[in-house]
Structures are given as structure tokens and as C-alpha cells.
Design an enzyme around this catalytic site. Structure first.
Site, PDB file in Angstrom:
ATOM      1  N   THR A  13       0.718  -1.273   0.000  1.00 23.56           N
ATOM      2  CA  THR A  13       0.000   0.000   0.000  1.00 23.56           C
ATOM      3  C   THR A  13       0.739   1.310   0.000  1.00 23.56           C
ATOM      4  OG1 THR A  13      -1.873  -1.020   1.089  1.00 23.56           O
ATOM      5  CG2 THR A  13      -1.767   1.328   1.229  1.00 23.56           C
ATOM      6  N   ASP A  29      -3.584   3.413  -3.621  1.00 16.82           N
ATOM      7  CA  ASP A  29      -3.350   2.495  -4.747  1.00 16.82           C
ATOM      8  C   ASP A  29      -4.374   1.364  -4.618  1.00 16.82           C
ATOM      9  OD1 ASP A  29      -1.334  -0.240  -3.962  1.00 16.82           O
ATOM     10  OD2 ASP A  29      -1.966   1.229  -2.460  1.00 16.82           O
ATOM     11  N   ARG A  41      -3.518  -2.293  -4.875  1.00 18.53           N
ATOM     12  CA  ARG A  41      -2.958  -3.658  -4.844  1.00 18.53           C
ATOM     13  C   ARG A  41      -3.028  -4.227  -3.431  1.00 18.53           C
ATOM     14  NH1 ARG A  41       3.112  -4.722  -6.874  1.00 18.53           N
ATOM     15  NH2 ARG A  41       2.083  -4.845  -8.879  1.00 18.53           N
ATOM     16  N   LYS A  58      -9.378   0.713  -1.179  1.00 13.60           N
ATOM     17  CA  LYS A  58      -8.766   1.028   0.110  1.00 13.60           C
ATOM     18  C   LYS A  58      -9.326   2.303   0.731  1.00 13.60           C
ATOM     19  CE  LYS A  58      -4.588  -1.237  -1.386  1.00 13.60           C
ATOM     20  NZ  LYS A  58      -3.147  -1.255  -1.480  1.00 13.60           N
ATOM     21  N   GLY A  62      -2.260  -1.953   5.900  1.00 13.84           N
ATOM     22  CA  GLY A  62      -2.010  -2.985   6.899  1.00 13.84           C
ATOM     23  C   GLY A  62      -2.775  -4.246   6.544  1.00 13.84           C
ATOM     24  N   SER A  83       3.567   0.917   2.888  1.00 16.59           N
ATOM     25  CA  SER A  83       4.937   0.615   2.457  1.00 16.59           C
ATOM     26  C   SER A  83       5.431   1.617   1.413  1.00 16.59           C
ATOM     27  CB  SER A  83       5.013  -0.804   1.887  1.00 16.59           C
ATOM     28  OG  SER A  83       4.061  -0.966   0.862  1.00 16.59           O
ATOM     29  N   ASP A  95       7.348   1.286  -5.268  1.00 18.49           N
ATOM     30  CA  ASP A  95       7.200   0.362  -4.156  1.00 18.49           C
ATOM     31  C   ASP A  95       6.592  -0.938  -4.677  1.00 18.49           C
ATOM     32  OD1 ASP A  95       4.789  -0.079  -1.571  1.00 18.49           O
ATOM     33  OD2 ASP A  95       6.874  -0.750  -1.563  1.00 18.49           O
ATOM     34  N   SER A 116       2.915  -1.823  -3.607  1.00 21.28           N
ATOM     35  CA  SER A 116       1.806  -1.044  -4.157  1.00 21.28           C
ATOM     36  C   SER A 116       1.796  -1.219  -5.658  1.00 21.28           C
ATOM     37  CB  SER A 116       1.974   0.440  -3.842  1.00 21.28           C
ATOM     38  OG  SER A 116       2.301   0.627  -2.498  1.00 21.28           O
TER      39      SER A 116
END
Lengths: 307, 172
Positions: free
Chosen positions: A64, A80, A82, A96, A110, A193, A230, A233
Site C-alpha cells: 500500500t 493504490d 494492490r 482502500k 495494513g 509501504s 514500491d 503497491s
């Protein structure tokens, strides 16, 4: 106490909160797996990869990148899409940005189940509170307090890192809420992240009192930074604009820079990949008639068990 | 690049710890030079395969953290693929895959290349078709494995030489 307070739950006696029934069983399984592992390691182990069946199934995390920004007339939230199971993508297009109240939305990073259920719970509590207190507009700080009180109570075991944003009669507000229950009230924030990649964009380009267009573009760029830099994500950008006049624009899949369609089109797909019926062996067939949507009465005699 | 030509007809692909992979390649390059010097010809692929296996087992008790796939043309002019583990166990196989995305690629190739668990008639696949299958397979692995992506280097090795192409994947 007046008739407007509900101190007695209408479903009294029904199970509430988390069930800890499986704690003992899970500890036993973990113990068994560990002793199996030490047995296996004593024998030959030629393979370089460790068996992933030697641990309990991991919770789906959202990896995320989530962000929030306060602008002149409201807040913009971004996320995002994913969700990952360790290093495998579980959902390529999950949502999300969660609804809390008509004027309050919350991004969650999380453990996916934790963010989903926590925000649902607090949303429900906010609706009941609105009903019990004259049907006015919810305040963002209320949602923040309810969330942090719950997360602190669970001492960080509910792994939900949240970016809460909304507009109430005091103006636009943005909060960041950590799994252990600490909060921060900020003009711009990132979590997950991909937060470092997104924050790099914010620190370079954030200004106070941006227009809606500037704020949305900034949020989009921050999420894109997370998506491409990242690994946790990816996929698409979701945005949510909450304005001072109370209107909300939910930008689900606002930007989709990762469509696989064009890439797949560029490959001359081989015919062996088209599996016609008959390719896979059918060993047997059974047909089970679907039962009707009625209620069947069963005559059951209950007898007491002799102990 | 994750692919490293060892001779004009033999390519090594490696997954794992990059520094060990780099060192392994360095060591192999030197050994191949010595061989070519002594035998006055480049090393044949089955010999390279054996040498790689030996080189890995030499460090049995402090291994190269490298999961290798060797591909090339054998002495009869036919294609050869060898799969390795980190300590030098190897086997000639119809195909191989290594790395974080291997779980997504191997079942697909089992079905499409080795024709496992299918009843339809098997047919020979020409090189161009196999390349397209590989691209499609990597697109799939790239969708679900977070470490697989950006681009794929594809090398087609024939008795006439090595053809290299790069295929772009998603960058997320």
C-alpha cells in the site's frame, strides 16, 4: 437515562467483538509445525527454497500507498489498489478508501481484514451516534477518537494504519492513525509501504491553500510514485475529494496506468493456450438437483443425553 | 542482465543473491577461457553443464546462493536445458524456471510445453511460437508476483547463434 440512549444492546447475549476460540488450537498447530521443521532440518535438505507450508497462513496485507492532503476547500484522499499475500498479488483492484460518514472517508493500510472491519465498525457507530444526537453532521475528530480508542485497546494487534479525512462545520481535517493508537493531525500525510515514495513527492510540491485541481494532481502523482517505486503497491490510483460544501467526488480507478490489455495484445497468442472443451479429462459426472427455496419441516425428537 | 552468454551457443540464467551470481559467472568465465586455451575450441554445452555442477558442489559447505538455468545447443545440434539447485544438483530437462515467479510459470509450462494433463493432440512448436508463449507467461507472472516486472530479456539460441530481444512488462 432517557429513551434515546441505548445502553442495553437489542441483541444482548449475542457474540460481540473478536472470538478467541481458536487461540489455543493455533498455538498447538504452530508448535507442531516448529517441531516438524526441526525434524525436517535434521534430515537432508537439498532444495534452496524453504517450504512455505511450514508457517500458518499469512493474513492478506494491503502493502500500500495511501495519502491525504488538505487544500483550500476540503481534503483529498488517495490510495493504490494492490493487495498482497506475502509477495503474491491477491487482489489487483481492491478498494482502500472506506466510507465512514457522508462527509468523512478513511484510507486503510495494513492487514486488509482489519482495515475493512475497523472502518465498518466505526462507520456504524457514527451512524448510531448521529441518530442518537439529533441527526446532525458527524465530526472528523469523533471518528478519529473512536478509531484510536479501539486500536489502543487492542495494543497494536489490529494491524490497521489509517489516513482519515473529512470536512465538518469546523473545516477540513486530516488525521493519521497508527495501529497502536497514536494519531497525528496534519495538512498532508502518507502511510503504508509506499509512504516514503509518496512523501518525497509531497515534500517537494505541497503548498498551503491549493486549488482542488492542484491538490488532486498532487495526490495522483504521490500515489503513482508509490505504485511504480514500491513493490507492495501497484495497479490503479483511487482518489476521493471531500469539499467544504459537503459534496464528495469518489474517483474510483481515477488513473489506470497498468492495464495489461495492450501488452497482451502485442503478443501473438499461441493456439495451445486456447483450451477447448475436451482438453481436460473428465473422469465422471454427477447431477444434483437444486433444492427449492422453501422451508422443510423436519420432525425431530430430542432426547436427553445420559451422562 | 540476468542472462549471461558463456559461449556463442550457451547461456546461463541465474536467480538468487546477485553478488554470488556475479562471482559465479566470473569464476565460470575464467574456467571457460582456460578450457578454450587448452582444448583449442569453445566448450560444448553438456560439458559446461557438468562444469557448472562441479563448481557449485565445490562450495557445498558455503554455497553460491544462486539458482541457475543453463540453456544451449548440444553437440548434436539439438536444444538443451539444464536445471540446477544451489549446490550443484543438475538434470537435463525439457524446460526450467527459477526465482520468485517460478510457481506461476512452471504449472503453465507443464501444461503448454510438456503437454501434461491435456487430451488434445500434441504438436511441435516452432521457435517463434514458443517465444510468444514465454512473453505471455511472463506477463502472467508479472501480474501476480511483485518482484517480476519491468522487462524480460529473451535469448533464442540456435546452431547459428544467439538472437536477443527485450519485451516490456508492467512497471508497477
Amino acid at each position: 437515562m432517557s429513551e434515546f440512549t441505548c445502553s442495553i444492546s437489542p441483541t444482548e447475549g449475542a457474540p460481540e467483538g473478536f472470538s478467541f476460540d481458536n487461540v489455543h488450537r493455533n498455538a498447538q498447530i504452530q508448535g507442531q509445525l516448529l517441531s516438524n521443521n526441526s525434524n525436517n532440518n535434521a534430515t537432508r535438505s537439498a532444495s534452496g527454497n524453504s517450504s512455505s507450508a511450514s508457517v500458518l497462513p499469512l493474513a492478506t496485507k494491503t502493502g500500500t500507498t495511501i495519502v491525504g492532503v488538505v487544500y483550500k476547500d476540503g481534503v483529498v484522499l488517495g490510495a493504490d489498489t494492490r493487495s498482497t499475500n506475502d509477495t503474491t498479488v491477491a487482489d489487483k483492484n481492491c478498494e482502500k478508501i472506506h466510507y465512514i460518514a457522508p462527509n468523512i472517508y478513511c484510507c486503510g493500510a495494513g492487514t486488509a481484514a482489519d482495515t475493512e472491519k475497523t472502518t465498518e465498525l466505526i462507520s456504524s457507530q457514527m451512524e448510531l451516534l448521529r441518530m442518537n444526537t439529533g441527526g446532525g453532521q458527524s465530526r472528523v475528530v469523533t471518528a478519529c477518537t473512536l478509531l484510536k480508542r479501539m486500536l489502543f485497546r487492542y495494543q497494536g494487534y489490529v494491524s490497521a494504519a489509517l489516513v482519515l479525512g473529512g470536512v465538518d462545520h469546523h473545516g477540513p481535517h486530516l488525521y493519521q492513525i497508527y495501529p497502536h493508537g497514536s494519531t497525528g493531525k496534519l495538512p498532508y500525510t502518507t502511510m503504508g509501504s509506499g509512504s516514503l515514495a509518496a512523501m518525497a513527492v509531497f515534500e517537494a510540491d505541497f503548498r498551503d491553500d491549493m486549488t482542488e485541481d492542484e491538490a488532486v494532481k498532487l495526490v495522483q502523482r504521490a500515489i503513482l510514485a508509490g505504485i511504480f517505486n514500491d513493490l507492495g503497491s501497484g495497479s490503479n490510483v483511487d482518489t476521493c475529494v471531500i469539499r467544504s460544501d459537503g459534496s464528495v467526488r469518489m474517483g474510483r480507478n481515477d488513473i489506470t496506468p497498468n492495464e495489461v490489455g495492450p501488452l497482451r495484445e502485442s503478443v501473438r497468442r499461441s493456439d495451445v493456450l486456447n483450451m477447448r472443451p475436451g482438453t481436460t479429462a473428465v473422469l465422471g459426472e454427477t447431477f444434483v438437483r437444486a433444492k427449492g427455496l422453501g422451508v422443510t419441516l423436519a420432525d425431530v425428537t430430542v432426547s436427553e443425553m445420559e451422562t | 542482465s540476468k542472462l549471461h552468454p558463456l559461449t556463442g551457443r550457451c547461456v546461463l540464467g541465474s536467480a538468487g543473491c546477485k553478488t554470488d551470481v556475479d562471482q559465479l559467472r566470473s569464476v565460470l568465465d575464467i574456467k571457460m577461457k582456460v578450457y578454450a586455451h587448452n582444448h583449442r575450441k569453445p566448450m560444448a554445452t553438456p560439458s559446461v553443464a557438468q562444469m557448472l555442477g562441479n563448481t557449485l558442489y565445490y562450495k557445498r559447505f558455503f554455497p553460491y546462493y544462486s539458482f541457475n538455468v543453463l540453456a544451449g545447443i548440444d553437440s548434436e545440434g539439438k536444444g538443451a536445458v539444464y536445471s540446477y539447485d544451489a549446490i550443484g544438483s543438475f538434470e537435463r530437462t525439457p524446460f526450467s524456471a527459477s526465482g520468485s515467479g517460478q510457481s506461476f510459470l512452471i504449472p503453465l509450462m507443464d501444461n503448454v510445453i510438456s503437454h501434461k494433463n491435456r487430451l488434445d493432440e500434441r504438436r511441435d512448436l516452432p521457435a517463434e511460437e514458443v517465444v510468444e508463449i514465454v512473453k505471455d507467461a511472463f506477463l502472467t507472472a508479472g501480474e501476480r508476483d511483485i518482484y517480476t516486472g519491468d522487462a524480460v530479456d529473451i535469448m533464442v539460441i540456435t546452431k547459428d547463434g544467439i538472437d536477443k530481444q527485450t519485451f516490456q512488462l508492467k512497471a508497477d
